[in-house]
Design a protein around this motif. Structure first.
Motif, short mmCIF file in Angstrom:
data_model
loop_
_atom_site.label_atom_id
_atom_site.label_comp_id
_atom_site.label_asym_id
_atom_site.label_seq_id
_atom_site.Cartn_x
_atom_site.Cartn_y
_atom_site.Cartn_z
N ARG A 196 -6.51 -9.62 -6.19
CA ARG A 196 -7.19 -10.78 -6.78
C ARG A 196 -6.26 -11.60 -7.68
O ARG A 196 -6.25 -12.84 -7.59
CB ARG A 196 -8.41 -10.31 -7.57
N ASP A 197 -5.50 -10.95 -8.54
CA ASP A 197 -4.62 -11.70 -9.45
C ASP A 197 -3.53 -12.45 -8.68
O ASP A 197 -3.22 -13.60 -9.01
CB ASP A 197 -3.99 -10.74 -10.47
N HIS A 198 -2.96 -11.81 -7.67
CA HIS A 198 -1.94 -12.49 -6.86
C HIS A 198 -2.56 -13.60 -6.03
O HIS A 198 -1.92 -14.64 -5.78
CB HIS A 198 -1.22 -11.48 -5.97
N LEU A 199 -3.81 -13.41 -5.56
CA LEU A 199 -4.51 -14.48 -4.84
C LEU A 199 -4.67 -15.70 -5.74
O LEU A 199 -4.50 -16.84 -5.29
CB LEU A 199 -5.87 -13.99 -4.36
N GLY A 200 -4.98 -15.48 -7.03
CA GLY A 200 -5.07 -16.60 -7.96
C GLY A 200 -3.76 -17.34 -8.08
O GLY A 200 -3.74 -18.58 -8.11
N LEU A 201 -2.65 -16.61 -8.14
CA LEU A 201 -1.33 -17.26 -8.21
C LEU A 201 -1.04 -18.04 -6.93
O LEU A 201 -0.53 -19.17 -6.98
CB LEU A 201 -0.25 -16.19 -8.43
N TRP A 202 -1.33 -17.43 -5.79
CA TRP A 202 -1.10 -18.10 -4.50
C TRP A 202 -1.95 -19.35 -4.39
O TRP A 202 -1.49 -20.41 -3.97
CB TRP A 202 -1.42 -17.11 -3.37
N ASN A 203 -3.20 -19.25 -4.77
CA ASN A 203 -4.12 -20.38 -4.72
C ASN A 203 -3.67 -21.53 -5.60
O ASN A 203 -3.90 -22.70 -5.29
CB ASN A 203 -5.52 -19.92 -5.15
N ASN A 204 -2.95 -21.22 -6.69
CA ASN A 204 -2.53 -22.25 -7.64
C ASN A 204 -1.09 -22.72 -7.44
O ASN A 204 -0.53 -23.39 -8.31
CB ASN A 204 -2.71 -21.75 -9.07
N ARG A 217 2.64 -4.43 -7.51
CA ARG A 217 2.55 -4.54 -8.97
C ARG A 217 1.50 -5.60 -9.33
O ARG A 217 0.96 -6.28 -8.47
CB ARG A 217 3.91 -4.93 -9.55
N GLY A 218 1.24 -5.71 -10.61
CA GLY A 218 0.35 -6.77 -11.09
C GLY A 218 -1.08 -6.35 -11.32
O GLY A 218 -1.90 -7.17 -11.77
N GLN A 219 -1.44 -5.09 -11.00
CA GLN A 219 -2.82 -4.65 -11.23
C GLN A 219 -3.00 -4.01 -12.61
O GLN A 219 -4.10 -3.60 -12.96
CB GLN A 219 -3.26 -3.69 -10.13
N GLY A 220 -1.93 -3.94 -13.36
CA GLY A 220 -2.02 -3.49 -14.74
C GLY A 220 -2.11 -1.99 -14.91
O GLY A 220 -2.13 -1.21 -13.96
N ASP A 221 -2.18 -1.58 -16.18
CA ASP A 221 -2.25 -0.16 -16.53
C ASP A 221 -3.71 0.26 -16.70
O ASP A 221 -4.64 -0.46 -16.32
CB ASP A 221 -1.45 0.10 -17.80
N SER A 222 -3.94 1.42 -17.28
CA SER A 222 -5.30 1.94 -17.44
C SER A 222 -6.16 1.02 -18.31
O SER A 222 -7.36 0.86 -18.07
CB SER A 222 -5.25 3.35 -18.04
N ARG A 223 -5.55 0.39 -19.32
CA ARG A 223 -6.31 -0.51 -20.18
C ARG A 223 -6.76 -1.76 -19.39
O ARG A 223 -7.88 -2.24 -19.57
CB ARG A 223 -5.47 -0.93 -21.38
N HIS A 224 -5.88 -2.25 -18.52
CA HIS A 224 -6.24 -3.39 -17.68
C HIS A 224 -7.39 -3.02 -16.75
O HIS A 224 -8.33 -3.80 -16.56
CB HIS A 224 -5.03 -3.85 -16.87
N ARG A 225 -7.32 -1.83 -16.17
CA ARG A 225 -8.40 -1.39 -15.27
C ARG A 225 -9.71 -1.21 -16.02
O ARG A 225 -10.79 -1.51 -15.50
CB ARG A 225 -8.00 -0.09 -14.57
N ALA A 226 -9.62 -0.75 -17.26
CA ALA A 226 -10.84 -0.62 -18.07
C ALA A 226 -11.47 -1.99 -18.34
O ALA A 226 -12.69 -2.15 -18.25
CB ALA A 226 -10.51 0.09 -19.38
#
Length: 234
Positions: A196-204, A217-226
Motif C-alpha cells: 500500500r505505501d509503495h502504491l501511494g508513491l507509484w500513484n503520486n 522494505r517500507g512496511q515498517g517495524d512492529s510499532r508501524h504494524r501496531a
C-alpha cells in the motif's frame, strides 16, 4: 505645370522596358530546354524527384512532431490525473477499475504493449506488458481492504503466471500489506511486491522501476504494524 498624361506614359514605358529582360530571359530558357532537352531531362527529373522526396520527408517529420507532442500532452495529463487520486479513492474502485489503474500507471512510466487480461480465466495474471527496457512483465493486482494481508500462496500463484506467460518480471500490486513470510518469499523469488505505501508513491509519480530498489522494505517495524492495525481495525 507638369503634364500628368506625359508622366503616366513615361511610367508605362519604363515598365515595358523593365519587363523586356524578363520575357527575353524566360524565352531563352525555354529555347535552351527545347534544344538540349534530351541531355537535360535526367537532371530535371532528378531535381524534381529530390524535391518531392525532401517535401515528403519534411511532411513526415512534421507529422511525427505532432504525434510526439500529443503523446507528451497525454502523458502529462495522465500524471496529473494519477496525482489527483487518493488511496481512499483507489479503495473505492472495483477490481477491474483497479487493474485499469495499474495498467495506466505502467503506460505512464513508458511501458509498452500493456493490456489488462484479468478475468475468470486469467491464468493468474491481471496485466501484462513490457517494461521500458524491453523485458516482459506479468502483474497480479489485489484490491483488498487495508485490514487484509497478502499470504504467500498468492505469490506462488503469481510465480505460476510468470512461467505461463514466459515473463521476465513478476509484479504483485496490492492496496494492503504483505505478511512477513510473503514479503520474504517475494524477495527470495525476485517478485516486485508493491504494498500500500509503495502504491501511494507509484500513484503520486514514482516510477515502477524505482520501486524495485526498495523491494521488501517500507512496511515498517512492529510499532508501524501496531499503528497500521489501529488505523485499519486489525
Amino acid at each position: 505645370m507638369t503634364d500628368r498624361r506625359g508622366c503616366g506614359s513615361a511610367a508605362r514605358r519604363r515598365r515595358r522596358v523593365g519587363a523586356k529582360p524578363v520575357v527575353l530571359g524566360g524565352s531563352g530558357l525555354l529555347i535552351v530546354l527545347a534544344v538540349f532537352w534530351s541531355a537535360l531531362w535526367p537532371y530535371v527529373v532528378g531535381a524534381v524527384g529530390l524535391g518531392g522526396v525532401g517535401a515528403a520527408g519534411w511532411w513526415l517529420w512534421r507529422a511525427d512532431r505532432r504525434v510526439c507532442a500529443r503523446d507528451r500532452r497525454w502523458r502529462q495529463e495522465e500524471v496529473v490525473k494519477a496525482g489527483c487520486r487518493t488511496l481512499a479513492e483507489v479503495d473505492a474502485m472495483t477490481g477491474t477499475e483497479f487493474e485499469e489503474l495499474v495498467a495506466a500507471l505502467c503506460r505512464r512510466d513508458g511501458c509498452i504493449e500493456v493490456r489488462r487480461v484479468g478475468g475468470s480465466h486469467d491464468n493468474g495474471a491481471d496485466v501484462v506488458g513490457r517494461l521500458p527496457d524491453g523485458r516482459t512483465m506479468v502483474i497480479q493486482c489485489k484490491r483488498y481492504a487495508p485490514s487484509s494481508t497478502i499470504a504467500s500462496r498468492e505469490l506462488r500463484d503469481l510465480l505460476g503466471a510468470k512461467v505461463h506467460f514466459r515473463a521476465d518480471v513478476a509484479v504483485f500490486v496490492t492496496t494492503t500489506r504483505f505478511s512477513r513470510p510473503s514479503e520474504r518469499f517475494a524477495v527470495e523469488h525476485g517478485i516486485l511486491a508493491v504494498h500500500r505505501d509503495h502504491l501511494g508513491l507509484w500513484n503520486n509519480g514514482a516510477s515502477l522501476l524505482s520501486l524495485s530498489r526498495v523491494n521488501g522494505r517500507g512496511q515498517g517495524d512492529s510499532r508501524h504494524r501496531a499503528r497500521w492495525k489501529q488505523a485499519y481495525g486489525k
